[in-house]
Scaffold this motif. Structure first.
Motif, PDB file in Angstrom:
ATOM      1  N   TYR A  92       0.841  -1.184   0.000  1.00  0.00           N
ATOM      2  CA  TYR A  92       0.000   0.000   0.000  1.00  0.00           C
ATOM      3  C   TYR A  92       0.886   1.248   0.000  1.00  0.00           C
ATOM      4  O   TYR A  92       1.827   1.355   0.796  1.00  0.00           O
ATOM      5  CB  TYR A  92      -0.921   0.001   1.218  1.00  0.00           C
ATOM      6  CG  TYR A  92      -2.069  -0.963   1.065  1.00  0.00           C
ATOM      7  CD1 TYR A  92      -1.857  -2.339   1.114  1.00  0.00           C
ATOM      8  CD2 TYR A  92      -3.367  -0.506   0.843  1.00  0.00           C
ATOM      9  CE1 TYR A  92      -2.908  -3.236   0.945  1.00  0.00           C
ATOM     10  CE2 TYR A  92      -4.427  -1.392   0.677  1.00  0.00           C
ATOM     11  CZ  TYR A  92      -4.180  -2.759   0.730  1.00  0.00           C
ATOM     12  OH  TYR A  92      -5.225  -3.645   0.563  1.00  0.00           O
ATOM     13  N   TYR A  93       0.547   2.156  -0.896  1.00  0.00           N
ATOM     14  CA  TYR A  93       1.308   3.397  -1.047  1.00  0.00           C
ATOM     15  C   TYR A  93       0.396   4.594  -0.806  1.00  0.00           C
ATOM     16  O   TYR A  93      -0.755   4.597  -1.231  1.00  0.00           O
ATOM     17  CB  TYR A  93       1.867   3.521  -2.461  1.00  0.00           C
ATOM     18  CG  TYR A  93       2.824   2.430  -2.871  1.00  0.00           C
ATOM     19  CD1 TYR A  93       2.370   1.269  -3.481  1.00  0.00           C
ATOM     20  CD2 TYR A  93       4.197   2.577  -2.668  1.00  0.00           C
ATOM     21  CE1 TYR A  93       3.255   0.272  -3.868  1.00  0.00           C
ATOM     22  CE2 TYR A  93       5.087   1.589  -3.056  1.00  0.00           C
ATOM     23  CZ  TYR A  93       4.600   0.435  -3.656  1.00  0.00           C
ATOM     24  OH  TYR A  93       5.484  -0.542  -4.034  1.00  0.00           O
ATOM     25  N   CYS A  94       0.942   5.602  -0.159  1.00  0.00           N
ATOM     26  CA  CYS A  94       0.202   6.855  -0.066  1.00  0.00           C
ATOM     27  C   CYS A  94       0.854   7.885  -0.985  1.00  0.00           C
ATOM     28  O   CYS A  94       2.042   7.825  -1.283  1.00  0.00           O
ATOM     29  CB  CYS A  94       0.154   7.382   1.371  1.00  0.00           C
ATOM     30  SG  CYS A  94       1.740   7.728   2.125  1.00  0.00           S
ATOM     31  N   ASN A  95       0.023   8.783  -1.404  1.00  0.00           N
ATOM     32  CA  ASN A  95       0.428   9.859  -2.313  1.00  0.00           C
ATOM     33  C   ASN A  95      -0.414  11.069  -1.945  1.00  0.00           C
ATOM     34  O   ASN A  95      -1.608  10.912  -1.646  1.00  0.00           O
ATOM     35  CB  ASN A  95       0.188   9.427  -3.762  1.00  0.00           C
ATOM     36  CG  ASN A  95       0.190  10.576  -4.739  1.00  0.00           C
ATOM     37  OD1 ASN A  95      -0.839  10.933  -5.314  1.00  0.00           O
ATOM     38  ND2 ASN A  95       1.341  11.184  -4.928  1.00  0.00           N
ATOM     39  N   ALA A  96       0.191  12.227  -1.921  1.00  0.00           N
ATOM     40  CA  ALA A  96      -0.583  13.408  -1.529  1.00  0.00           C
ATOM     41  C   ALA A  96      -0.034  14.642  -2.201  1.00  0.00           C
ATOM     42  O   ALA A  96       1.158  14.720  -2.522  1.00  0.00           O
ATOM     43  CB  ALA A  96      -0.552  13.588  -0.013  1.00  0.00           C
ATOM     44  N   VAL A  97      -0.902  15.591  -2.411  1.00  0.00           N
ATOM     45  CA  VAL A  97      -0.499  16.922  -2.867  1.00  0.00           C
ATOM     46  C   VAL A  97      -0.278  17.752  -1.614  1.00  0.00           C
ATOM     47  O   VAL A  97      -1.212  17.941  -0.817  1.00  0.00           O
ATOM     48  CB  VAL A  97      -1.561  17.563  -3.765  1.00  0.00           C
ATOM     49  CG1 VAL A  97      -1.128  18.973  -4.160  1.00  0.00           C
ATOM     50  CG2 VAL A  97      -1.790  16.701  -5.006  1.00  0.00           C
ATOM     51  N   LEU A  98       0.953  18.201  -1.425  1.00  0.00           N
ATOM     52  CA  LEU A  98       1.328  18.960  -0.236  1.00  0.00           C
ATOM     53  C   LEU A  98       1.552  20.415  -0.601  1.00  0.00           C
ATOM     54  O   LEU A  98       2.161  20.714  -1.634  1.00  0.00           O
ATOM     55  CB  LEU A  98       2.603  18.388   0.382  1.00  0.00           C
ATOM     56  CG  LEU A  98       2.607  16.890   0.685  1.00  0.00           C
ATOM     57  CD1 LEU A  98       3.964  16.476   1.256  1.00  0.00           C
ATOM     58  CD2 LEU A  98       1.488  16.533   1.636  1.00  0.00           C
TER      59      LEU A  98
END
Length: 118
Positions: A92-98
Motif C-alpha cells: 500500500y502506497y500513499c500519495n498526496a499533494v502537499l
C-alpha cells in the motif's frame, strides 16, 4: 518534504489494520491524499481518496470496509481497513499533494506491505 507510510503487517482474514501516512518537512498542509495498492503481478490501483474538504471516494472493491481519514493538525492521513480479505494483500502506497512555501508537491510514500492470510 516526504511521506512516510506505516502500519502494514500480517493479519488473518476478517481482521483489521490501520495504515498511516505522515507528511514531514517544510509543509503548510495536505491538499488531496490518496492510498494506492499494488499486488504482485498487478498494476497499481487507486483504493481511496480524500479531498482537502474531507470528501472521500473509494474503489468498489473496498467500499464499506475501508475508511480514509485525515488529521490536519498532525499532517497525517489514515486508512482504516476492516473485514480484510486475502485479495487485499498488496503493498500500500500513499500519495498526496502537499502545500509548501514554494508551491505544491506530490510525493509518494515508500509503501507498506499488508498480508492477509486465509
Amino acid at each position: 518534504v516526504q511521506l512516510q507510510a506505516s502500519g502494514g503487517g500480517l493479519v488473518q482474514a476478517g481482521g483489521s489494520l490501520r495504515l498511516s501516512c505522515a507528511a514531514s518537512g517544510n509543509i503548510l498542509g495536505i491538499e488531496t491524499a490518496n492510498w494506492y495498492r499494488q499486488a504482485p503481478g498487478n498494476q497499481r490501483e487507486l483504493v481511496a481518496v480524500i479531498s482537502n474538504s474531507g470528501l472521500t471516494n473509494y474503489a468498489d472493491s473496498v467500499k464499506g470496509r475501508f475508511t480514509i481519514s485525515r488529521d490536519n493538525a498532525k499532517n497525517t492521513v489514515y486508512l482504516q481497513m476492516n473485514s480484510l480479505k486475502p485479495g487485499d494483500t498488496a503493498v500500500y502506497y500513499c500519495n498526496a499533494v502537499l502545500t509548501t512555501s514554494y508551491g505544491s508537491v506530490a510525493p509518494w510514500g515508500q509503501g507498506t506491505l499488508v498480508t492477509v492470510s486465509s
